[in-house]
Design an enzyme around this catalytic site. Structure first.
Site, PDB file in Angstrom:
ATOM      1  N   ARG A   1      11.909   3.090   2.719  1.00  0.00           N
ATOM      2  CA  ARG A   1      11.461   2.144   3.747  1.00  0.00           C
ATOM      3  C   ARG A   1      12.627   1.194   4.006  1.00  0.00           C
ATOM      4  O   ARG A   1      13.296   0.747   3.060  1.00  0.00           O
ATOM      5  CB  ARG A   1      10.243   1.356   3.309  1.00  0.00           C
TER       6      ARG A   1
ATOM      7  N   HIS B   1       6.402   5.710  11.152  1.00  0.00           N
ATOM      8  CA  HIS B   1       5.770   5.666   9.842  1.00  0.00           C
ATOM      9  C   HIS B   1       4.929   6.939   9.740  1.00  0.00           C
ATOM     10  O   HIS B   1       3.701   6.887   9.798  1.00  0.00           O
ATOM     11  CB  HIS B   1       4.901   4.406   9.734  1.00  0.00           C
TER      12      HIS B   1
ATOM     13  N   LYS C   1      25.034  -6.721  -2.092  1.00  0.00           N
ATOM     14  CA  LYS C   1      26.430  -7.009  -2.462  1.00  0.00           C
ATOM     15  C   LYS C   1      27.395  -6.473  -1.409  1.00  0.00           C
ATOM     16  O   LYS C   1      28.602  -6.545  -1.581  1.00  0.00           O
ATOM     17  CB  LYS C   1      26.752  -6.368  -3.815  1.00  0.00           C
TER      18      LYS C   1
ATOM     19  N   ARG D   1       0.810  -1.215   0.000  1.00  0.00           N
ATOM     20  CA  ARG D   1       0.000   0.000   0.000  1.00  0.00           C
ATOM     21  C   ARG D   1       0.851   1.277   0.000  1.00  0.00           C
ATOM     22  O   ARG D   1       0.600   2.202  -0.775  1.00  0.00           O
ATOM     23  CB  ARG D   1      -0.947   0.041   1.207  1.00  0.00           C
ATOM     24  N   THR D   2       1.857   1.311   0.869  1.00  0.00           N
ATOM     25  CA  THR D   2       2.660   2.541   0.979  1.00  0.00           C
ATOM     26  C   THR D   2       3.363   2.821  -0.358  1.00  0.00           C
ATOM     27  O   THR D   2       3.309   3.936  -0.893  1.00  0.00           O
ATOM     28  CB  THR D   2       3.694   2.405   2.109  1.00  0.00           C
TER      29      THR D   2
END
Lengths: 307, 151
Positions: A105, A133, A84, A55-56
């Site tokens: 995020r 958030h 890596k 959703r975000t």
């Protein structure tokens, strides 16, 4: 009026004043009533999702594209350079030179603050570990204001995993700037962290702890359900799964007529799906509001002035 | 009546007195006095009228900066810090809680980004009544100063 949000990082609710929050909500309401299409023309937004998101990420992408901006970035943390061995600091340094704004995020607490220190472009925290958030909290406030026609004087129950839910932490901090009363319903091992009690006390916000939804359902205007963050629970906390609060229609018989149920989603089994069609359910409208709220935020961060 | 000192006097240097019992070794580590080449004298669990028991540190030929003195208040809010020259107190250092502490202690939150990235730790210092709290600039977690058992 001067846009104090221009080029600002949004890492934590603490980064915002009450007036700035109201400015964001006001523009989101305006964009929802009269959609715009060109506020992000020629802007490139980097979406750096080091942790899975549905959703975000999609609402940020939709918000950007609908306003004429372009999206670069990654959604699959398995195929990026940090796998890596590259540091987050180096990754952000490079992406900073490609884009006008970074949405990040990350599974580690504090990653967004570090990214904001490295980047000279605005950084929006789309969730950092169990910490914050902030854009979810803003869209929650927007939705509460929309469905209750006000913020001050609202009674809100927070239900579920109040310890690890970063959405809850940001929402509590945001609501502490307004006159909102909290009923905290959670298993004892997953209650709200004491540091947030102190914040509420410092802001003279009333709050109380409860074990049962039934004892408070008749008093509340907003029922904010959350899922257990199973991936973050330790062994002792996993026992709390047995005492999880499940919302079923029978619990709503004593609800006030204006009650609305919110949930940051994804829902697992904490809300019975038969409630979806009841007049109390508002979580899908809440999810849809993410686009308008994030459009408002991107617009304010990337436009010095707005006509 | 003759007076006996539990810890011998110093000619020149700094005396940190009225440290709560048990905090002196933390302060030694905090300010890295264990790497110091001159004489450092530590008194642990000395009797004190005000504190009951106290710790004390005397550092020969070393004069603390204001920043160092402020960092001491994190673990010893009521410490008195005196600068000594020729066995006489020539200055009493006034201290206040530092606003931030950088690159001295690690964040106790194992999930904090500072454990996996090349970045110096940084804490904001806040006082709630008698509790001194450290708030990580990155993960925003709050910790009581007593959490720092690694010091």
């Amino acid at each position: 009026m001067k846009n104090t949000l221009y080029q600002k990082d949004i890492v934590s609710i603490k980064d915002l004043t009450r007036d700035q929050i109201l400015t964001i909500l006001k523009l989101a309401e305006k964009l929802k009533k009269k959609p715009a299409s060109n506020l992000l023309n020629n802007k490139i937004i980097a979406h750096c999702f080091f942790e899975a998101s549905t959703r975000t990420r999609l609402s940020f992408e939709t918000a950007t594209i609908k306003l004429g901006g372009k999206v670069i970035g990654f959604a699959d943390p398995e195929n990026i350079s940090t796998k890596k061995g590259e540091s987050l600091a180096d990754t952000i340094q490079v992406i900073n030179s490609y884009s006008d704004l970074i949405v990040i995020r990350h599974p580690k607490d504090g990653a967004a603050r570090l990214a904001a220190e490295i980047s000279d472009k605005p950084v929006i925290n789309a969730g950092d570990g169990a910490n914050q958030h902030p854009t979810q909290a803003l869209l929650d406030l927007f939705t509460i204001q929309e469905c209750q026609k006000k913020l001050a004087g609202i009674n809100i129950a927070l239900v579920g995993d109040l310890k690890y839910g970063r959405t809850v932490h940001s929402l509590v901090e945001a609501c502490a700037l307004f006159d909102i009363r909290f009923f905290l319903v959670a298993p004892e091992s997953l209650t709200l962290p004491p540091q947030l009690w102190n914040l509420l006390k410092a802001n003279n916000i009333k709050f109380s702890f409860h074990q049962s939804l039934d004892e408070i359902i008749s008093k509340i205007d907003i029922l904010y359900m959350t899922r257990l963050q199973r991936e973050r629970l330790d062994k002792t906390e996993q026992q709390a799964q047995n005492s999880q609060h499940i919302l079923v229609p029978a619990l709503l018989t004593k609800a006030k007529a204006n009650l609305k149920i919110l949930h940051p989603l994804p829902r697992v089994d904490e809300i019975d799906p038969t409630i979806d069609k009841s007049p109390f359910a508002y979580y899908f409208q809440q999810a849809a509001n993410a686009v308008w709220l994030r459009q408002a935020l991107l617009t304010l961060l990337l436009n010095r002035s707005l006509s | 009546m003759s007076k006996t000192l539990s810890v011998s006097a110093i000619n020149n240097g700094t005396v940190i007195d009225h440290i709560p019992a048990g905090q002196a070794l933390r302060i030694i580590k905090l300010l890295k006095f264990s790497n110091y080449k001159n004489c450092v004298t530590i008194g642990l669990n000395l009797t004190s009228k005000g504190l009951g028991f106290k710790d004390l540190i005397k550092i020969e030929d070393r004069f603390l900066s204001a920043e160092e003195a402020n960092e001491i208040t994190l673990f010893a809010p009521l410490a008195t810090i005196n600068i000594i020259k020729n066995f006489e107190v020539i200055k009493k250092v006034t201290t206040e809680l530092p606003k931030t502490i950088s690159n001295i202690i690690t964040c106790p939150n194992e999930k904090c980004i500072t454990h996996s990235e090349p970045v110096a730790s940084c804490f904001n210092v806040e006082q709630f009544a008698k509790h001194v709290m450290l708030i990580c600039n990155y993960c925003e977690k709050r910790f009581d100063r007593d959490v720092y058992t690694n010091l």
